[in-house]
Design a protein around this motif. Structure first.
Motif, PDB file in Angstrom:
ATOM      1  N   LYS A   1       6.881   2.705   6.338  1.00 47.62           N
ATOM      2  CA  LYS A   1       6.429   4.098   6.303  1.00 47.62           C
ATOM      3  C   LYS A   1       7.539   4.967   6.850  1.00 47.62           C
ATOM      4  CE  LYS A   1       1.558   3.071   6.856  1.00 47.62           C
ATOM      5  NZ  LYS A   1       0.349   3.238   7.662  1.00 47.62           N
ATOM      6  N   LEU A   2       7.856   6.022   6.134  1.00 50.50           N
ATOM      7  CA  LEU A   2       8.922   6.936   6.584  1.00 50.50           C
ATOM      8  C   LEU A   2       8.374   8.301   6.867  1.00 50.50           C
ATOM      9  CD1 LEU A   2      11.680   5.827   4.058  1.00 50.50           C
ATOM     10  CD2 LEU A   2      11.492   5.194   6.436  1.00 50.50           C
TER      11      LEU A   2
ATOM     12  N   LYS B   1      17.231   4.057   0.190  1.00 45.79           N
ATOM     13  CA  LYS B   1      18.381   3.469   0.881  1.00 45.79           C
ATOM     14  C   LYS B   1      17.954   2.891   2.232  1.00 45.79           C
ATOM     15  CE  LYS B   1      21.699   6.441  -1.433  1.00 45.79           C
ATOM     16  NZ  LYS B   1      22.516   7.644  -1.339  1.00 45.79           N
ATOM     17  N   LYS B   2      17.038   3.555   2.910  1.00 50.29           N
ATOM     18  CA  LYS B   2      16.532   3.052   4.197  1.00 50.29           C
ATOM     19  C   LYS B   2      15.755   1.753   3.976  1.00 50.29           C
ATOM     20  CE  LYS B   2      15.958   3.507   8.619  1.00 50.29           C
ATOM     21  NZ  LYS B   2      17.088   3.325   9.527  1.00 50.29           N
ATOM     22  N   TRP B   3      14.920   1.730   2.935  1.00 55.19           N
ATOM     23  CA  TRP B   3      14.194   0.508   2.610  1.00 55.19           C
ATOM     24  C   TRP B   3      15.173  -0.624   2.319  1.00 55.19           C
ATOM     25  CZ3 TRP B   3       9.127   0.584  -0.656  1.00 55.19           C
ATOM     26  CH2 TRP B   3       8.166   1.393  -0.044  1.00 55.19           C
ATOM     27  N   ALA B   4      16.227  -0.327   1.571  1.00 53.69           N
ATOM     28  CA  ALA B   4      17.228  -1.345   1.234  1.00 53.69           C
ATOM     29  C   ALA B   4      17.925  -1.849   2.495  1.00 53.69           C
ATOM     30  CB  ALA B   4      18.258  -0.774   0.253  1.00 53.69           C
ATOM     31  N   GLU B   5      18.253  -0.939   3.379  1.00 51.66           N
ATOM     32  CA  GLU B   5      18.928  -1.311   4.635  1.00 51.66           C
ATOM     33  C   GLU B   5      18.047  -2.231   5.473  1.00 51.66           C
ATOM     34  OE1 GLU B   5      19.801   0.980   8.800  1.00 51.66           O
ATOM     35  OE2 GLU B   5      20.185   2.094   6.955  1.00 51.66           O
TER      36      GLU B   5
ATOM     37  N   GLY C   1       0.792  -1.226   0.000  1.00 53.45           N
ATOM     38  CA  GLY C   1       0.000   0.000   0.000  1.00 53.45           C
ATOM     39  C   GLY C   1       0.823   1.273   0.000  1.00 53.45           C
ATOM     40  N   LEU C   2       2.147   1.154  -0.059  1.00 55.57           N
ATOM     41  CA  LEU C   2       3.031   2.321  -0.016  1.00 55.57           C
ATOM     42  C   LEU C   2       3.617   2.600  -1.399  1.00 55.57           C
ATOM     43  CD1 LEU C   2       5.042   1.372   3.197  1.00 55.57           C
ATOM     44  CD2 LEU C   2       3.134   3.005   3.040  1.00 55.57           C
ATOM     45  N   VAL C   3       3.729   3.884  -1.742  1.00 57.70           N
ATOM     46  CA  VAL C   3       4.405   4.282  -2.968  1.00 57.70           C
ATOM     47  C   VAL C   3       5.901   4.162  -2.706  1.00 57.70           C
ATOM     48  CG1 VAL C   3       4.863   6.183  -4.561  1.00 57.70           C
ATOM     49  CG2 VAL C   3       2.549   5.854  -3.626  1.00 57.70           C
ATOM     50  N   PRO C   4       6.612   3.364  -3.495  1.00 52.99           N
ATOM     51  CA  PRO C   4       8.051   3.195  -3.276  1.00 52.99           C
ATOM     52  C   PRO C   4       8.808   4.518  -3.451  1.00 52.99           C
ATOM     53  CG  PRO C   4       7.214   1.427  -4.636  1.00 52.99           C
ATOM     54  CD  PRO C   4       6.124   2.448  -4.533  1.00 52.99           C
TER      55      PRO C   4
END
Length: 140
Positions: free
Chosen positions: A139-140, A129-133, A117-120
């Protein structure tokens, strides 16, 4: 997301081989800067008698559909470089098995893509980069 759908003849790819192939494919995309969890590899074993090449049953074949959403190719050079990288993964895998294979890539707009449900985040952004980590959508 790149999503690979690998349809193959029965009993031609073992579970350990599937895992190794999925890891090689994921490594390719990570080298382009994508988070590993964006990469999906799905193996679909054809039911015996359901795979035909040239109208004839084929005991050793694979057809790969590769869907690209997270990134697109903007130059012919980039396309050719990527195809060569894919061949470096697939050719040594399928050739020794005596298999025949075909693949194609479909690109789609990022505007039609969501994860949980989140737009990448945008490519190369601090959010991506946070998603990759974290190796997951958050959600940011």
């Amino acid at each position: 997301m790149p999503s690979w759908h690998i349809r193959h003849s029965p009993d031609t790819i073992t579970a350990p081989e599937k895992e190794q192939l999925a890891k090689s494919i994921t490594k390719l995309y990570v080298s382009y800067g994508l988070p590993a969890f964006y990469v999906q590899v799905h193996f679909i074993e054809n039911i015996p008698g359901s795979s035909f090449v040239g109208g004839e049953p084929h005991p050793k074949s694979a057809a790969l559909e590769i869907y690209h959403v997270a990134r697109a190719f903007f130059t012919d050079e980039a396309k050719q470089r990527f195809l060569a990288a894919v061949d470096e993964i697939l050719n040594p895998f399928f050739e020794p098995k005596g298999m025949e294979w075909e693949y194609f890539i479909i690109e789609s707009s990022r505007d039609l893509w969501k994860i949980n449900g989140l737009v990448p985040p945008q490519p190369g952004s601090e959010e991506e980069k946070k998603w990759a980590e974290l190796n997951r959508a958050v959600k940011l």
